[in-house]
Scaffold this motif. Structure first.
Motif, PDB file in Angstrom:
ATOM      1  N   THR A 301      16.737  -0.515  -3.363  1.00  0.00           N
ATOM      2  CA  THR A 301      17.897  -0.391  -2.976  1.00  0.00           C
ATOM      3  C   THR A 301      17.081  -1.431  -1.652  1.00  0.00           C
ATOM      4  N   LEU A 302      15.611  -2.284  -1.709  1.00  0.00           N
ATOM      5  CA  LEU A 302      15.592  -2.796  -0.595  1.00  0.00           C
ATOM      6  C   LEU A 302      16.034  -4.450  -0.775  1.00  0.00           C
ATOM      7  N   LEU A 303      17.395  -4.685  -0.473  1.00  0.00           N
ATOM      8  CA  LEU A 303      18.165  -5.679  -0.496  1.00  0.00           C
ATOM      9  C   LEU A 303      18.545  -7.206  -0.125  1.00  0.00           C
ATOM     10  N   ASP A 304      16.956  -6.784   1.072  1.00  0.00           N
ATOM     11  CA  ASP A 304      17.135  -8.337   1.619  1.00  0.00           C
ATOM     12  C   ASP A 304      15.584  -9.268   0.835  1.00  0.00           C
ATOM     13  N   THR A 305      16.587 -10.139   0.894  1.00  0.00           N
ATOM     14  CA  THR A 305      15.545 -11.131   0.471  1.00  0.00           C
ATOM     15  C   THR A 305      14.116 -11.703   0.633  1.00  0.00           C
ATOM     16  N   THR A 306      14.791 -12.064   1.874  1.00  0.00           N
ATOM     17  CA  THR A 306      13.498 -12.659   2.970  1.00  0.00           C
ATOM     18  C   THR A 306      12.762 -11.385   3.227  1.00  0.00           C
ATOM     19  N   ALA A 307      12.950 -10.076   3.442  1.00  0.00           N
ATOM     20  CA  ALA A 307      11.914  -9.838   4.305  1.00  0.00           C
ATOM     21  C   ALA A 307      11.243  -8.838   2.782  1.00  0.00           C
ATOM     22  N   TYR A 308      12.178  -8.761   1.757  1.00  0.00           N
ATOM     23  CA  TYR A 308      11.242  -8.408   0.659  1.00  0.00           C
ATOM     24  C   TYR A 308      11.835  -9.746  -1.167  1.00  0.00           C
ATOM     25  N   SER A 309      11.231 -10.589  -1.132  1.00  0.00           N
ATOM     26  CA  SER A 309      10.636 -11.128  -2.297  1.00  0.00           C
ATOM     27  C   SER A 309      11.110 -10.446  -2.598  1.00  0.00           C
ATOM     28  N   THR A 310      11.454 -11.137  -4.256  1.00  0.00           N
ATOM     29  CA  THR A 310      10.864 -11.336  -5.502  1.00  0.00           C
ATOM     30  C   THR A 310      10.098 -10.261  -6.638  1.00  0.00           C
ATOM     31  N   LEU A 311       8.504 -11.534  -5.996  1.00  0.00           N
ATOM     32  CA  LEU A 311       7.740 -11.380  -6.532  1.00  0.00           C
ATOM     33  C   LEU A 311       6.932 -10.491  -5.625  1.00  0.00           C
ATOM     34  N   ASP A 312       7.029 -10.207  -4.764  1.00  0.00           N
ATOM     35  CA  ASP A 312       6.514  -8.923  -3.487  1.00  0.00           C
ATOM     36  C   ASP A 312       6.692  -7.788  -4.282  1.00  0.00           C
ATOM     37  N   ILE A 313       7.994  -7.386  -5.025  1.00  0.00           N
ATOM     38  CA  ILE A 313       8.646  -5.903  -5.484  1.00  0.00           C
ATOM     39  C   ILE A 313       8.189  -6.316  -6.585  1.00  0.00           C
ATOM     40  N   VAL A 314       8.119  -6.797  -7.646  1.00  0.00           N
ATOM     41  CA  VAL A 314       7.384  -6.827  -8.914  1.00  0.00           C
ATOM     42  C   VAL A 314       6.200  -6.800  -8.680  1.00  0.00           C
ATOM     43  N   GLY A 315       4.897  -7.509  -7.490  1.00  0.00           N
ATOM     44  CA  GLY A 315       4.023  -6.921  -7.404  1.00  0.00           C
ATOM     45  C   GLY A 315       3.590  -5.647  -7.260  1.00  0.00           C
ATOM     46  N   LEU A 316       4.612  -5.313  -6.371  1.00  0.00           N
ATOM     47  CA  LEU A 316       4.463  -3.801  -5.606  1.00  0.00           C
ATOM     48  C   LEU A 316       4.053  -2.212  -7.063  1.00  0.00           C
ATOM     49  N   TYR A 317       5.390  -2.862  -8.188  1.00  0.00           N
ATOM     50  CA  TYR A 317       5.673  -1.785  -8.538  1.00  0.00           C
ATOM     51  C   TYR A 317       4.756  -2.180  -9.692  1.00  0.00           C
ATOM     52  N   GLY A 318       4.191  -2.691  -9.803  1.00  0.00           N
ATOM     53  CA  GLY A 318       2.179  -2.709 -10.766  1.00  0.00           C
ATOM     54  C   GLY A 318       1.479  -2.461 -10.191  1.00  0.00           C
ATOM     55  N   GLN A 319       1.632  -1.600  -8.946  1.00  0.00           N
ATOM     56  CA  GLN A 319       0.698  -0.728  -8.144  1.00  0.00           C
ATOM     57  C   GLN A 319       0.719   0.820  -8.487  1.00  0.00           C
ATOM     58  N   ARG A 320       2.137   0.176  -9.715  1.00  0.00           N
ATOM     59  CA  ARG A 320       2.543   2.311  -9.412  1.00  0.00           C
ATOM     60  C   ARG A 320       1.436   2.673  -9.841  1.00  0.00           C
ATOM     61  N   TRP A 321       0.743   2.489 -10.680  1.00  0.00           N
ATOM     62  CA  TRP A 321       0.081   2.815 -12.018  1.00  0.00           C
ATOM     63  C   TRP A 321      -1.163   3.514 -11.414  1.00  0.00           C
ATOM     64  N   ASP A 322      -1.143   3.130  -9.834  1.00  0.00           N
ATOM     65  CA  ASP A 322      -2.304   4.193  -9.293  1.00  0.00           C
ATOM     66  C   ASP A 322      -2.247   5.703  -9.017  1.00  0.00           C
ATOM     67  N   VAL A 323      -0.730   6.174  -9.359  1.00  0.00           N
ATOM     68  CA  VAL A 323       0.218   7.768  -9.140  1.00  0.00           C
ATOM     69  C   VAL A 323      -0.647   8.280 -11.252  1.00  0.00           C
ATOM     70  N   GLU A 324      -0.569   7.094 -11.573  1.00  0.00           N
ATOM     71  CA  GLU A 324      -1.476   7.333 -12.856  1.00  0.00           C
ATOM     72  C   GLU A 324      -3.116   8.136 -13.144  1.00  0.00           C
ATOM     73  N   LEU A 325      -3.623   6.816 -12.346  1.00  0.00           N
ATOM     74  CA  LEU A 325      -4.490   7.202 -12.548  1.00  0.00           C
ATOM     75  C   LEU A 325      -5.268   8.209 -11.539  1.00  0.00           C
ATOM     76  N   ASN A 326      -4.688   8.007  -9.883  1.00  0.00           N
ATOM     77  CA  ASN A 326      -4.951   9.660  -9.170  1.00  0.00           C
ATOM     78  C   ASN A 326      -5.117  11.009  -9.881  1.00  0.00           C
ATOM     79  N   LEU A 327      -3.457  10.767 -10.290  1.00  0.00           N
ATOM     80  CA  LEU A 327      -3.185  12.185 -11.052  1.00  0.00           C
ATOM     81  C   LEU A 327      -5.021  12.571 -12.425  1.00  0.00           C
ATOM     82  N   ARG A 328      -5.276  11.342 -13.107  1.00  0.00           N
ATOM     83  CA  ARG A 328      -6.113  11.443 -13.910  1.00  0.00           C
ATOM     84  C   ARG A 328      -7.242  11.986 -13.051  1.00  0.00           C
ATOM     85  N   HIS A 329      -7.763  11.317 -12.645  1.00  0.00           N
ATOM     86  CA  HIS A 329      -8.607  11.443 -11.315  1.00  0.00           C
ATOM     87  C   HIS A 329      -8.274  13.079 -10.815  1.00  0.00           C
ATOM     88  N   LEU A 330      -7.407  13.808 -10.383  1.00  0.00           N
ATOM     89  CA  LEU A 330      -7.844  15.221  -9.324  1.00  0.00           C
ATOM     90  C   LEU A 330      -7.838  15.728 -10.967  1.00  0.00           C
TER      91      LEU A 330
END
Length: 349
Positions: A301-330
């Motif tokens: 829903t981040l529609l502003d391409t100036t504030a949130y570039s394509t590469l920024d959003i792709v890079g952010l989704y790459g960090q979604r794996w952190d939730v898997e690691l956090n759950l595995r750690h717990l």
């Protein structure tokens, strides 16, 4: 009694590896007790000592109640005061007296206090990102646990263990869990998520996989003045013939309201949904030599391409794996994939 309680409080608050002094000091616990108007007798295992003993028990490789009580006895023996009985009954009763709401409030307070310490440079594009995911935990096969969290229906009676499904929201900046809910195994991840949206703060960004990418959920998140970045659900086809191209592999798409009320929504909630929503769809390819190239489509829903570039959003989704690691750690590192309590109330605690 007062001297022994103070000795245990001092020992727990100064123990190495147990960050009670910084994250959960006695003043915070006393405030939570006062807010809930919880009154208690002056026992050796008062709520503060009991809570710290409970937490240290969870963090210890030996998670038995006997080990927790033995630690308290050892602390007192060092000071040369009267030694209590090694029987675990008093400690176990004290744990059972801790109200669930009391622990929930402390859990929330610790998460908030950690987020308040986050500097602006550790945020993503100046905004807080929360990561959501679901998992399961097993528990002892008691009648109460089976009734509250039944074993999988595919297993014969008496041949399996009760299993609960949990939904968790972590802060990407601190790595701390800030919200959690627990339900039966056959509960869909999206139902757990809808119980967790209430813990989002305005301007938060919720990051999750394709299980959470639903029309009603995107609307609900936007109504809370938040945004979402999800992987596109497999049931929705990807085509570049529809939508407005706004960049390389980036477009704006208008989604239509579902014709039928989805499961998990009431008629009133369904009727309140807008007829259309505009989302941003970004797709990219994962190329690994020797493997089939995979296309990944993201919905945000981040529609502003100036504030949130394509590469920024792709890079952010790459960090979604952190939730898997956090759950595995717990679950794995802390040995919490199989919980050891014998009642549903203690399982939740």
């Amino acid at each position: 009694m007062t001297l022994r309680v103070q000795i245990l409080k001092d020992k727990f608050s100064q123990s190495l590896g147990l960050p009670f002094k910084e994250l959960l000091p006695s003043s915070v616990i006393e405030q939570a007790l006062s807010e809930l108007k919880i009154r208690y007798y002056r026992r050796l295992f008062d709520p503060i000592v009991t809570l710290w003993a409970f937490l240290s028990q969870v963090l210890d490789p030996d998670k038995s109640c006997h080990n927790a009580v033995s630690k308290a006895i050892a602390y007192l023996a060092e000071q040369g005061v009267e030694i209590p009985s090694s029987d675990t009954s008093a400690y176990c009763q004290a744990r059972s007296r801790l109200p669930e709401k009391f622990l929930e409030n402390l859990f929330s307070q610790v998460g908030k206090s950690l987020e308040e310490k986050v500097e602006i440079e550790h945020l993503w594009c100046g905004r807080n990102v929360k990561v959501i995911d679901g998992s399961t935990v097993s528990m002892p096969d008691t009648l109460d646990n089976q009734k509250a969290y039944p074993q999988p229906s595919t297993q014969a009676s008496g041949c399996g263990f009760p299993i609960a499904k949990i939904g968790v929201i972590f802060s990407l900046a601190t790595g701390a869990a800030i919200a959690l809910c627990i339900d039966t195994l056959n509960t869909h991840d999206i139902k757990l998520a809808r119980n967790l949206y209430q813990f989002l703060n305005p301007l938060d960004i919720l990051l999750g996989d394709r299980a959470f990418c639903a029309y009603a959920d995107l609307v609900s998140i936007k109504n809370r003045n938040c945004d979402a970045v999800f992987r596109k659900h497999q049931a929705r086809k990807t085509t570049m013939r529809k939508g407005k191209i706004i960049g390389s592999s980036d477009k704006l798409v208008t989604w239509q309201k579902p014709k039928k009320c989805p499961k998990g929504l009431s008629k009133d909630e369904f009727n309140a949904l807008p007829s259309t929503i505009t989302v941003r769809e970004i797709y990219y390819y994962i190329v690994v030599p020797g493997f089939r190239t995979e296309q990944v489509s993201l919905i945000t829903t981040l529609l502003d391409t100036t504030a949130y570039s394509t590469l920024d959003i792709v890079g952010l989704y790459g960090q979604r794996w952190d939730v898997e690691l956090n759950l595995r750690h717990l679950k794995t590192t802390l040995g919490m994939d199989i919980l050891r309590c014998k009642t549903p109330s203690m399982i939740r605690k």
